[in-house]
Write a protein that holds these residues in place. Structure first.
Motif, PDB file in Angstrom:
ATOM      1  N   PHE A 187       0.834  -1.204   0.000  1.00  0.00           N
ATOM      2  CA  PHE A 187       0.000   0.000   0.000  1.00  0.00           C
ATOM      3  C   PHE A 187       0.871   1.256   0.000  1.00  0.00           C
ATOM      4  CE2 PHE A 187      -1.839   3.417   2.575  1.00  0.00           C
ATOM      5  CZ  PHE A 187      -2.957   3.725   1.807  1.00  0.00           C
ATOM      6  N   MET A 188       1.939   1.242   0.789  1.00  0.00           N
ATOM      7  CA  MET A 188       2.822   2.396   0.854  1.00  0.00           C
ATOM      8  C   MET A 188       3.508   2.642  -0.494  1.00  0.00           C
ATOM      9  SD  MET A 188       2.527   3.875   3.694  1.00  0.00           S
ATOM     10  CE  MET A 188       3.891   4.993   3.455  1.00  0.00           C
ATOM     11  N   PHE A 189       3.856   1.540  -1.177  1.00  0.00           N
ATOM     12  CA  PHE A 189       4.477   1.699  -2.488  1.00  0.00           C
ATOM     13  C   PHE A 189       3.510   2.362  -3.467  1.00  0.00           C
ATOM     14  CE2 PHE A 189       5.045  -0.081  -6.798  1.00  0.00           C
ATOM     15  CZ  PHE A 189       6.249   0.529  -7.112  1.00  0.00           C
ATOM     16  N   PHE A 190       2.272   1.920  -3.506  1.00  0.00           N
ATOM     17  CA  PHE A 190       1.290   2.523  -4.411  1.00  0.00           C
ATOM     18  C   PHE A 190       0.951   3.950  -3.976  1.00  0.00           C
ATOM     19  CE2 PHE A 190       0.410  -1.986  -5.404  1.00  0.00           C
ATOM     20  CZ  PHE A 190       0.549  -1.911  -6.784  1.00  0.00           C
ATOM     21  N   PHE A 191       1.053   4.229  -2.678  1.00  0.00           N
ATOM     22  CA  PHE A 191       0.839   5.583  -2.181  1.00  0.00           C
ATOM     23  C   PHE A 191       1.917   6.518  -2.723  1.00  0.00           C
ATOM     24  CE2 PHE A 191       1.385   8.928   1.029  1.00  0.00           C
ATOM     25  CZ  PHE A 191       0.087   9.408   1.097  1.00  0.00           C
ATOM     26  N   VAL A 192       3.168   6.046  -2.688  1.00  0.00           N
ATOM     27  CA  VAL A 192       4.267   6.840  -3.262  1.00  0.00           C
ATOM     28  C   VAL A 192       4.098   6.952  -4.776  1.00  0.00           C
ATOM     29  CG1 VAL A 192       6.760   6.940  -3.632  1.00  0.00           C
ATOM     30  CG2 VAL A 192       5.858   6.233  -1.411  1.00  0.00           C
ATOM     31  N   LEU A 193       3.719   5.856  -5.416  1.00  0.00           N
ATOM     32  CA  LEU A 193       3.518   5.855  -6.866  1.00  0.00           C
ATOM     33  C   LEU A 193       2.437   6.847  -7.273  1.00  0.00           C
ATOM     34  CD1 LEU A 193       4.604   4.329  -9.365  1.00  0.00           C
ATOM     35  CD2 LEU A 193       2.689   2.752  -9.118  1.00  0.00           C
ATOM     36  N   ALA A 194       1.410   6.976  -6.430  1.00  0.00           N
ATOM     37  CA  ALA A 194       0.333   7.922  -6.734  1.00  0.00           C
ATOM     38  C   ALA A 194       0.833   9.362  -6.755  1.00  0.00           C
ATOM     39  CB  ALA A 194      -0.791   7.777  -5.707  1.00  0.00           C
ATOM     40  N   GLY A 195       1.949   9.616  -6.057  1.00  0.00           N
ATOM     41  CA  GLY A 195       2.504  10.963  -6.073  1.00  0.00           C
ATOM     42  C   GLY A 195       2.954  11.400  -7.447  1.00  0.00           C
ATOM     43  N   LEU A 196       3.241  10.444  -8.336  1.00  0.00           N
ATOM     44  CA  LEU A 196       3.634  10.793  -9.705  1.00  0.00           C
ATOM     45  C   LEU A 196       2.444  11.270 -10.527  1.00  0.00           C
ATOM     46  CD1 LEU A 196       6.028   7.809 -10.529  1.00  0.00           C
ATOM     47  CD2 LEU A 196       6.656  10.131  -9.855  1.00  0.00           C
ATOM     48  N   LEU A 197       1.232  10.932 -10.096  1.00  0.00           N
ATOM     49  CA  LEU A 197       0.040  11.281 -10.865  1.00  0.00           C
ATOM     50  C   LEU A 197      -0.473  12.673 -10.550  1.00  0.00           C
ATOM     51  CD1 LEU A 197      -1.875   7.878 -10.461  1.00  0.00           C
ATOM     52  CD2 LEU A 197      -0.272   8.556 -12.266  1.00  0.00           C
ATOM     53  N   ILE A 198       0.035  13.284  -9.483  1.00  0.00           N
ATOM     54  CA  ILE A 198      -0.450  14.588  -9.048  1.00  0.00           C
ATOM     55  C   ILE A 198       0.532  15.669  -9.481  1.00  0.00           C
ATOM     56  CG2 ILE A 198      -1.173  15.989  -7.072  1.00  0.00           C
ATOM     57  CD1 ILE A 198      -1.696  13.397  -5.562  1.00  0.00           C
ATOM     58  N   PRO A 199       0.116  16.598 -10.319  1.00  0.00           N
ATOM     59  CA  PRO A 199       1.032  17.679 -10.725  1.00  0.00           C
ATOM     60  C   PRO A 199       1.461  18.510  -9.524  1.00  0.00           C
ATOM     61  CG  PRO A 199      -0.954  17.630 -12.094  1.00  0.00           C
ATOM     62  CD  PRO A 199      -1.202  16.711 -10.943  1.00  0.00           C
TER      63      PRO A 199
END
Length: 268
Positions: free
Chosen positions: A99-111
């Motif tokens: 979950f933490m990995f996908f949480f960090v990965l989601a940071g790439l989707l937010i300008p």
């Protein structure tokens, strides 16, 4: 075909170097020179008097020191934090790691522009505006660095870590003495790219700094350039001085940049 590749490479190099050469030559021209043809840009007389005027008569040197200080601090802290986070996500078993990995990965989707207002509000509430801490701390979160370093950590065999643990090595020993030396190219790549990104950062200093003594180069240069709209020499001197550290950085660490970027697969 080799001669064709070399000719194309040489032509591309000339195209990319031409603006830099023009900037350097114009920066040592005398002020007020009449320019009628292209040849006039490159003909004498030359003078370094404008360099002395800019360096001693403006705050450009102070802004450059601010940029160096902020860029070095951001680079060191970002690489350290990203390396620890990437190592934890890759090799340290803990609950909700996926979950933490996908949480960090989601940071790439937010300008970054979408988070600038809440980031400013948090910095204001923490009294970080108009300070060096306010220029550094908000810039330390780098999802790209975490994900890239995690991918390198994933490539290290777990058998190697288990053998070190059998010999009595703890997590910190594995991280500092085993893992970090193995991913040195990725660390160098992240450090250089982070430094360049911090050096060129304009938006956050523009929003968080109002004291001109704390300006960084990207914020100070437009203020300075507005005073020299009628002459080419002074703007070119300012741009040359601001560009030299990055050009020297690339010349010195060219191999590390190319190797690190090619290994990490970073584009653009």
């Amino acid at each position: 075909m080799k001669w064709l590749y070399r000719a194309i490479s040489l032509l591309a190099a000339i195209v990319f170097l031409a603006p830099v050469i023009w900037m350097l030559v114009v920066s040592i021209k005398k002020e007020g020179m009449k320019i009628i043809t292209v040849v006039d840009w490159f003909t004498p007389p030359y003078s370094f008097a404008v360099y002395d005027e800019i360096l001693n008569g403006t705050k450009l040197t102070n802004w450059m020191l601010n940029s160096v200080l902020v860029a070095v601090a951001v680079t060191l802290l970002t690489v350290i934090i990203a390396a620890m986070a990437g190592f934890a996500l890759s090799k340290v078993p803990f609950r909700y790691r996926a979950f933490m990995f996908f949480f960090v990965l989601a940071g790439l989707l937010i300008p970054g522009e979408a988070t600038i207002i809440p980031l400013y509000q948090v910095a204001k509430d923490m009294d970080l505006l108009n300070s060096y801490e306010g220029l550094v701390i908000p810039m330390l979160a780098s999802p790209v660095a975490v994900i890239v370093l995690k991918s390198f950590f994933d490539g290290v065999p777990n058998d190697l870590l288990e053998s070190v643990q059998i010999d009595g090595g703890g997590v910190w020993r594995i991280f500092a003495h085993i893992m970090l030396p193995l991913i040195r190219p990725a660390l160098a790549s992240m450090a250089i790219l982070t430094f360049i990104g911090s050096w060129n950062n304009f938006l956050w200093p523009f929003l968080s700094i109002t004291d001109d003594n704390l300006f960084t180069l990207p914020m100070g240069i437009p203020t300075l350039m507005s005073q020299y709209s009628e002459d080419y020499v002074k703007p070119m001197v300012v741009n040359t001085i601001a560009s030299l550290p990055i050009m020297l950085l690339f010349i010195i660490f060219e191999r590390q940049i190319v190797k690190g970027v090619s290994l990490s697969g970073i584009k653009g």
